[in-house]
Every structure is written in C-alpha cells, then in structure tokens.
Design a protein around this motif. Sequence first.
Motif, mmCIF file in Angstrom:
data_model
loop_
_atom_site.group_PDB
_atom_site.id
_atom_site.type_symbol
_atom_site.label_atom_id
_atom_site.label_comp_id
_atom_site.label_asym_id
_atom_site.label_seq_id
_atom_site.Cartn_x
_atom_site.Cartn_y
_atom_site.Cartn_z
ATOM 1 N N LYS A 186 0.897 -1.115 -0.126
ATOM 2 C CA LYS A 186 -0.159 0.031 -0.081
ATOM 3 C C LYS A 186 0.767 1.081 -0.089
ATOM 4 O O LYS A 186 0.310 2.416 0.123
ATOM 5 C CB LYS A 186 -0.907 -0.041 1.218
ATOM 6 N N GLU A 187 2.231 1.222 -0.018
ATOM 7 C CA GLU A 187 2.970 2.299 -0.098
ATOM 8 C C GLU A 187 2.980 3.241 -1.455
ATOM 9 O O GLU A 187 3.100 2.528 -2.359
ATOM 10 C CB GLU A 187 4.169 1.902 0.426
ATOM 11 N N PRO A 188 2.697 4.545 -1.380
ATOM 12 C CA PRO A 188 3.002 5.204 -2.533
ATOM 13 C C PRO A 188 4.441 5.302 -2.712
ATOM 14 O O PRO A 188 5.292 5.383 -1.877
ATOM 15 C CB PRO A 188 2.478 6.246 -2.249
ATOM 16 N N PHE A 189 5.133 5.482 -4.074
ATOM 17 C CA PHE A 189 6.273 5.621 -4.211
ATOM 18 C C PHE A 189 6.680 6.144 -5.585
ATOM 19 O O PHE A 189 5.985 6.214 -6.367
ATOM 20 C CB PHE A 189 7.277 4.263 -4.367
ATOM 21 N N ASP A 190 7.806 7.088 -5.567
ATOM 22 C CA ASP A 190 8.246 7.599 -7.081
ATOM 23 C C ASP A 190 8.810 6.497 -7.995
ATOM 24 O O ASP A 190 9.668 5.496 -7.407
ATOM 25 C CB ASP A 190 9.172 8.762 -6.664
ATOM 26 N N TYR A 191 8.606 6.647 -9.197
ATOM 27 C CA TYR A 191 9.261 5.835 -10.358
ATOM 28 C C TYR A 191 9.937 6.860 -11.273
ATOM 29 O O TYR A 191 9.727 7.754 -11.458
ATOM 30 C CB TYR A 191 8.148 5.322 -10.846
ATOM 31 N N PHE A 192 11.348 6.590 -11.180
ATOM 32 C CA PHE A 192 12.142 7.162 -12.029
ATOM 33 C C PHE A 192 11.954 7.007 -13.660
ATOM 34 O O PHE A 192 12.215 5.874 -14.077
ATOM 35 C CB PHE A 192 13.518 7.035 -11.746
ATOM 36 N N LYS A 193 11.313 8.021 -14.627
ATOM 37 C CA LYS A 193 10.689 7.418 -15.794
ATOM 38 C C LYS A 193 11.998 7.210 -16.723
ATOM 39 O O LYS A 193 12.884 8.000 -16.706
ATOM 40 C CB LYS A 193 9.983 8.548 -16.328
ATOM 41 N N CYS A 194 11.533 6.505 -17.566
ATOM 42 C CA CYS A 194 12.723 6.007 -18.868
ATOM 43 C C CYS A 194 12.497 7.579 -19.629
ATOM 44 O O CYS A 194 11.488 8.221 -19.755
ATOM 45 C CB CYS A 194 12.056 4.855 -19.832
#
Lengths: 257, 169
Positions: free
Chosen positions: B160-168
């Motif tokens: 359930k944790e929100p997280f950042d994703y480093f976009k391609c």
Amino acid sequence: MSYQPTVSQLIHLADNALILGHRLSEWCGHGPALEQDIALSNIALDYVGAARNWYQLAANQINSLQDKAAFPLNAQGEATEDTLAYLRDAFDFKNFLLLELPNGDWAVTTLRLLLSASYQQLLLQQLSTNEHADVAAIAAKSLKEVTYHVRWSEDWVKRLGDGTDESHQRLQAAYHELWPYIGEFWENKLALPIDIASMQAQWLAKINQVFEASHLPQGVLPTWHQTGGTEGIHTEHLGYILAEMQFLQRAYPNAEW
Amino acid sequence: MVTNTISEAYVWELLAQVNDPEVPVLSVLDLGIVRAVTVSLTANENAPQVTVTITPTYTGCPATDLIAMNIRLGLLQAGIPKVNIQTVLSPAWTTDWITPEGAAKLKAYGIAPPVGKSLDNAYLEDITVPCPRCGSNDTQLLSAFGSTACKALYQCSDCKEPFDYFKCH
C-alpha cells in the motif's frame, strides 16, 4: 554539415515552446486535482526548458553574425536566451496562433495540447535525425518528453469525449474553437527541413484515432484556416501574455535574481 | 610533457562525491551526466585548468544549473583553482546511462529505477514497475507526472505504499 538552421527557424521553434509553456504554467495552482496540477506544471516546465535550448542555439547563431543590431542584445552586446524571450515585441514572435489562445476550460486545454504535442512529436522525430548535431540533440531530448505529453492529453480527450453529456459537449465546443487553427502546422512557411506531407497524414490518422474513441466525428483538414503567427501577425492574446511575462525585464532592465 | 599536479583520476574521485540536489543518494557519476574530464596546463599558467564536460538530464530540469554549480564548488573546495564546466547537448542524455550502482542506490532510497531501455520505445507501453520497498509487481500508476520532472507516482497494491518511479527518458 550542410544544413544550418536559420535564426528564424530556431526562434519559431523556441517561441512555440515558450508560448505554450507559459500558457500551461497559468494552470499552476489552479488544476482540478493535485496530480493534474503537477502534471501540467511539469509539462509547462518541459516546454520552457525546450524554449531555452532553442533560444540559446538561436543566440549563438546571432552572435556569430557581423551585424546583430536587428536583434535584442544585453548590456554586453550579446544575444542570449533571455534577450530573445524578454526583449522582443509581439510582431517579432513567430509561434503558431493556436498556442497563444487562452486556456479556456479543461477540454480546450487538453485538446490543444493533444493537437500541438502530436504535431511536435512528428516534427521532433524528423529533426532528431537532422545532420545538424545540436538540432538533433535538442529534438531527441524534447521528443521523449513530448511523447509523455501526447499520452497524457490523449487520455484526457478520450475521457472527456467518452464521459458525461457535459464533458462531451465541452470537448465538441473545444474542437470547433481550435480546429480552424491547425492549418498553420502544414504551411511550413519557414521551410524547416521536414517532410510535411507525411507528417500531415500521420498526424490526422493519430488525431482521428483519438476522436473515434472520444465519439467525435472524424476531423477533416480545413479548406480555410487562421494564419499569420509565423510572420508575426498575432491574435490580441499574445500581447497580454508578453505584458505579463516581460514586465520585470521591461520595468527593470537587466534585473537578475 | 607538462607536469600536472592534478590527475584526471583524482578529479573523477572528487566527482563521485558531488550529488544530485533532488536525489541526494546519487552522484553525478551514478547519473551518467559527466561526459569527459580534462586537465590542461598552458605555458604561462602555474595552476592546471580542469574542464568537466556534462550533459543536461531533462530539458526543463531546474536542477541542471545547480548540478553545474555543485561540481564547480566541489572541485574548488578540493583546492582546484581553475574549473571550467562545459555543457554538451549531443548525444542527448538518457536514463540508460544511469549506472547499475546508481539504480541500486535509487531503489534503496525508495525510488523505483527506470524499467527497460528508453531507446526501444517500450517506456510508454504498460510496464510493470516493482515496488522498491516490498518488491511486489502488483503496483499501479497514480500519476504520470510526479514531484519532479523525472518521476511518476505509483502505489504498491500489496504493501500500500506510494512511491516515486524514475521514468525512462
């Protein structure tokens, strides 16, 4: 390298990015939800960043000219990205009219971005293989960002078209307002080194694919269209953008922070 | 043959300690934005000039100017008096240049590293981004645009944790 971009071509690319970026930045703090507010601010930042790259390339070109008096220069007598953005008047700007129109409602904002970003995507694809290394590099970098803009705006246009009666009507109204302006894309009055005919066909196919999912009638290229932006003949809206954007540099020349 | 008191290897070591202002666990080397380092000494100068060539990450990233300044400061603090930062646009930076160490650091920091290669265009297809916290593949995109230009916002459906994703890119 044989192809050298002209100053006018670079300024046209920069003005398109700056004016659309500025328009989108007006949504900052006003978005309908935090995520969308952040999305638009991010997209605006991408365009302002692209404008900086194109202006700087134009400035380098201007600074290598024997006579640069026709261009705005800083206290050191050089053209810079800032002098080009802040010290030209409306009749010097070469952006498409579509990009200076007010944001309107959510439908106008997202449809305008879809029409423009889909054009940009095809344009940058072609420029990214240009023989001029800097043109190719700026295009290649912006292309990746614009690909995200197309996807975001496409999702919204479909959602509005396939949503409630109200959202569909608003999308229809946005279409009628914006469509007369798309003809400027295909004039290529500044003779950018691109294959405009293939771009036009791909663009229309892409847009109509989104229109179909949005339950809009298929778009047909208009027989008459609004024009003048690339020659410095603008709508009344551009002057207001510049008045706000350029105020500080006009009131306090060479101010820095 | 000029006698340099500063070796290029030493400059690279210093650069490994200059971090990205937005993602402070990553050094500029982890990000892959340093293209070249040269040390030169001209005849009438007594201190060598160090030139660091960098390439900007995202077009509109406000951190780019700050990164250049941090590199300059880092080298000046190490006693290198003449620092020249050059920016090159070509070839354009891509997330593919983030080193494997950089990707591991991102993950440990709670940011999912880029999935796939940017050049194969798969970065816009429906990709699976594993949760950097619990490793689950059951995650969903919350927003394609996140807290900075380089990130998207995801949420893990398991922890359930929100997280950042480093976009391609």
